[in-house]
Design a protein around this motif. Structure first.
Motif, short mmCIF file in Angstrom:
data_model
loop_
_atom_site.label_atom_id
_atom_site.label_comp_id
_atom_site.label_asym_id
_atom_site.label_seq_id
_atom_site.Cartn_x
_atom_site.Cartn_y
_atom_site.Cartn_z
N GLU A 143 0.84 -1.20 0.00
CA GLU A 143 0.00 0.00 0.00
C GLU A 143 0.88 1.25 0.00
O GLU A 143 0.56 2.25 -0.66
CB GLU A 143 -0.91 -0.05 1.23
CG GLU A 143 -2.11 0.85 1.19
CD GLU A 143 -3.08 0.58 0.07
OE1 GLU A 143 -2.94 -0.46 -0.61
OE2 GLU A 143 -3.97 1.41 -0.15
N ASP A 286 -3.76 -1.92 -7.46
CA ASP A 286 -4.83 -2.22 -6.51
C ASP A 286 -4.61 -3.60 -5.87
O ASP A 286 -4.29 -4.55 -6.56
CB ASP A 286 -6.17 -2.20 -7.26
CG ASP A 286 -7.35 -2.23 -6.31
OD1 ASP A 286 -7.99 -1.19 -6.17
OD2 ASP A 286 -7.60 -3.29 -5.71
N ARG B 225 -16.27 -0.33 -0.02
CA ARG B 225 -14.85 -0.55 0.30
C ARG B 225 -14.44 0.12 1.60
O ARG B 225 -13.27 0.07 1.96
CB ARG B 225 -13.98 -0.02 -0.84
CG ARG B 225 -13.92 -0.96 -2.02
CD ARG B 225 -12.82 -0.56 -2.94
NE ARG B 225 -11.52 -0.76 -2.32
CZ ARG B 225 -10.44 -1.06 -2.99
NH1 ARG B 225 -10.47 -1.18 -4.27
NH2 ARG B 225 -9.30 -1.22 -2.36
N ASN B 229 -10.71 -0.53 3.32
CA ASN B 229 -9.72 0.53 3.27
C ASN B 229 -9.19 0.88 4.65
O ASN B 229 -8.07 1.38 4.78
CB ASN B 229 -10.32 1.79 2.63
CG ASN B 229 -10.54 1.60 1.16
OD1 ASN B 229 -9.98 0.68 0.55
ND2 ASN B 229 -11.37 2.44 0.57
#
Lengths: 392, 313
Positions: A143, A286, B225, B229
């Motif tokens: 990430e 992603d 999401r 997240n």
């Protein structure tokens, strides 16, 4: 024993799941050929799908050599894939904010070097961790990589992505202009259908040649590596790391080698993707890509490279098949989530009922000669051997 | 300015704490990293959305929220708990698998939750149908911009966390849970029905996550999401606090939420700190707020894997 020279013997030699897979692949191939002949599936698009399948196969090989062989839970597949794509894109694209305009072959080298450096950088802190911590940490670091790609606009063009990526063969003699020079062919295999083989088809064919080369090369290297003593150490680490350590193996070093090797193969998939799609954006990093690849590896059978190949094909079928469903108006629900649902259900069902996957590794990890030369029956009984042949 | 960041940090921390307590409990008692925890929050948020549509402006307002919202909050908590218990019964319970296999399974569960929600509600952002409030006037002179909703989030989180504290410290179930988190085998041989305790752990953990999801929807927006997240931030909080320690998770959640909201301060250090030139700043923008938390998480795993409050590795 080849499938062509001795089909019956080949069939008899297979295990039940292998037969199922062979039957499914045959049926699927027949379906595809029918689709091609009736014109429902455009040849150029078909080749694009083959390219995608090859790409997922490469990603699965990479993850397989980390998870399947060494037991490393790497949740940063998307980061290495994206880095490979961005590495070659930034080197070769016309709109690249930094280097740009280099030949794609330099992009390939740059991408692989970048991926190796990132693998070492991620590996140093994370490979000493317990397995489940490695999963969380690698997902977090992936990430971080995605956020950097998204936000460092001067280097990566930010959310706009990089456009104007040349095809892989730009700057090569002959191959560069081959698609333009090949003639357009029109076929009419069935009445009413018309197949067109023109420039898009030929360039798609070249892409398939690239990916098949990549896949075959990686497969050969991994197959050799995993049958070697090095590969046996990796499998020992997966089975029992303490045992490997007790045998005097520097497990951290082996894990790092396996991690870097797998990451480079993932980046190779990214390089191919950049030159297939001709556009990369931060959404390619992603995390869902990571889990697609995980499904492919688990489905195929962790530790089995042909399983990874099979899993890659299944994933592309799910990905593109759900897109195909979208064209049916009568389906009441939105189809986009169907893909995620299928992936999720596949993970749960596999882990619950068949955690070893459909094609778990069997003979492929052993040198064939060992199997072929092994006698069916022991030449002498155990007691005989113990007592030196005298039976009383 | 800093006071404002601290205030919004407190609000965001409340949400993270609600998520991290449940994750930490489940990590220590069910013994795996539950990647579906973030999506459990989403389940709670959407269950509350549906309920709130029905109960609407029911009753008088409290802190700028109609009483119907608190009904929706309870429904969100219950829905998250029910979904989690069903998942535990149907999927995890029958699996004879190690923590790694359960971890991978939970990713599949997370996708299933998310996909079903997306099928029902679409991928777009939505909001609760409550009035957007102006910041509380009395606090504006201090530069603090918080709404009554933010106060409601913090107060309710305090109530829930306080309730959990009472439960853990003074009730029979709480003692059993602590015993099981410490040593499951010992708890079992001393006559504790560990499977029942495990079920309660799922109920409490997922219920808290559901409430966190409802507040996350109130604080920001709802989207399929939203929970996923937030998941990594919650993991960061749990690891920072120490896996298995409820109080560690509270502290970790508080710290991670604060760090996340205080990131803009890094760019203004020179103006805020004495003895350094005004131009001094750490050039990390708010777009890296989450990245900072992830790096802290990896650093904690490396240097002190049992976290701040965790006992032995």
């Amino acid at each position: 024993m080849s499938a062509l020279s001795d089909p019956r013997g080949y069939w008899a030699d297979l295990t039940t799941p292998e037969r199922g897979v062979v039957a499914a692949i045959t049926a699927f191939a027949v379906l595809l050929v029918l689709g091609l002949l009736t014109g429902a599936l455009a040849p150029a698009y078909f080749l694009y799908l083959v390219g995608l399948a090859g790409m997922y196969a490469l990603l699965s090989f990479g993850l397989n050599s980390q998870w399947g062989f060494t037991g490393l839970i790497n949740f940063s597949v998307a980061a290495f894939f994206g880095l490979g794509a961005y590495g070659t894109a930034l080197m070769s694209a016309s709109s690249s904010p930094i280097a740009g305009q280099f030949l794609p072959i330099f992009g390939l080298v740059a991408a692989l070097v970048l991926a190796a450096i990132l693998a070492v950088a991620i590996g140093i802190p994370t490979l000493r961790l317990r397995a489940d911590y490695l999963a969380i940490a690698s997902l977090g670091l992936a990430e971080v990589v995605r956020l950097i790609v998204l936000n460092e606009r001067e280097v990566t063009n930010g959310s706009a992505g990089v456009r104007g990526i040349p095809t892989f063969f730009e700057g090569w003699p002959v191959l560069e202009t081959l698609p333009q020079q090949l003639p357009g062919i029109f076929l009419q295999p069935l009445p009413g259908t018309r197949l067109v083989f023109e420039e898009p088809f030929w360039s798609a064919l070249l892409n398939v040649v690239v990916v098949v080369t990549f896949v075959a090369g990686s497969y050969a290297i991994l197959r050799r590596a995993h049958r070697s003593p090095w590969g046996r150490v990796l499998r020992t680490i997966r089975g029992d790391e303490d045992l490997a350590r007790a045998l005097g193996k520097h497990t951290y070093r082996y894990k790092m080698q396996s991690f870097v090797l797998g990451s480079i193969i993932m980046a190779l998939a990214g390089v191919f993707y950049a030159h297939l799609n001709l556009y990369v954006s931060p959404s390619d990093l992603d995390p869902v890509t990571t889990f697609y690849v995980w499904v492919a590896v688990i489905l195929g059978g962790s530790g089995s490279n042909r399983g990874a190949l099979f899993g890659g094909i299944v994933i592309v079928t799910i990905r593109e098949g759900t897109r195909f469903l979208n064209s049916f108006e009568w389906i009441p629900v939105d189809v986009a989530p169907l893909r995620i649902l299928l992936i999720g259900v596949l993970i749960v069902v596999l882990m619950r009922y068949r955690p070893q996957g459909i094609l778990p590794p069997q003979r492929e990890l052993i040198w064939p000669s060992v199997v072929d030369e092994a006698p069916d029956q022991p030449t002498s009984g155990v007691r005989e051997a113990r007592t030196g042949g005298k039976d009383d | 300015m800093v006071l404002d960041y601290l205030a919004s940090g407190l609000v965001f921390s409340s949400i993270i704490v609600l998520g991290s307590i449940g994750l930490s409990l489940i990590y220590s008692i069910a013994n795996f990293a539950n990647f579906a925890h973030g999506d459990t929050m989403t389940v709670g948020a959407y269950a509350a959305l549906v309920t709130f549509g029905a109960t609407g402006g029911l009753g008088a307002g409290l802190l700028g929220l109609p009483l119907g919202f608190f009904v929706a909050l309870v429904v969100g908590i219950v829905a998250a708990a029910v979904v989690a218990v069903l998942t535990e019964k149907v999927v995890y319970d029958g699996m004879d698998a190690g923590s790694i296999e359960l971890l991978i399974t939970s990713i599949g569960i997370a996708f299933v939750y998310r996909a079903i929600i997306q099928m029902g509600f679409g991928a777009d952002f939505t909001r609760y149908d409550v009035q957007t409030l102006r910041p509380i006037e009395a606090l504006l002179p201090y530069g603090i911009r918080v709404t009554q909703h933010d106060v409601a989030i913090v107060v309710t989180a305090f109530v829930l966390v306080g309730g959990l504290h009472t439960l853990l410290q003074y009730s029979d179930l709480g003692r059993k849970m602590r015993a099981m988190a410490d040593n499951p085998d010992l708890a079992r041989v001393s006559g504790i029905r560990t499977d029942r305790v495990k079920l309660w752990t799922w109920i409490i953990g997922a219920g808290l996550a559901g409430s966190g999801g409802v507040f996350l929807g109130l604080y920001n927006q709802l989207s399929p999401r939203m929970g996923f997240n937030l998941l990594l931030l919650i993991f960061a909080a749990v690891i920072l606090g120490g896996i298995g320690s409820v109080y560690g998770a509270m502290l970790g959640g508080f710290l991670i939420g604060m760090i996340n909201q205080l990131t803009p301060v890094l760019g203004q250090l020179g103006e805020l700190l004495p003895l350094v030139p005004d131009t001094f700043a750490i050039p990390i923008g708010i777009e890296y707020a989450n990245a900072i938390a992830f790096v802290i998480m990896v650093a904690v795993l490396l240097v002190r894997p049992r976290g701040i409050a965790g006992e032995g590795a």
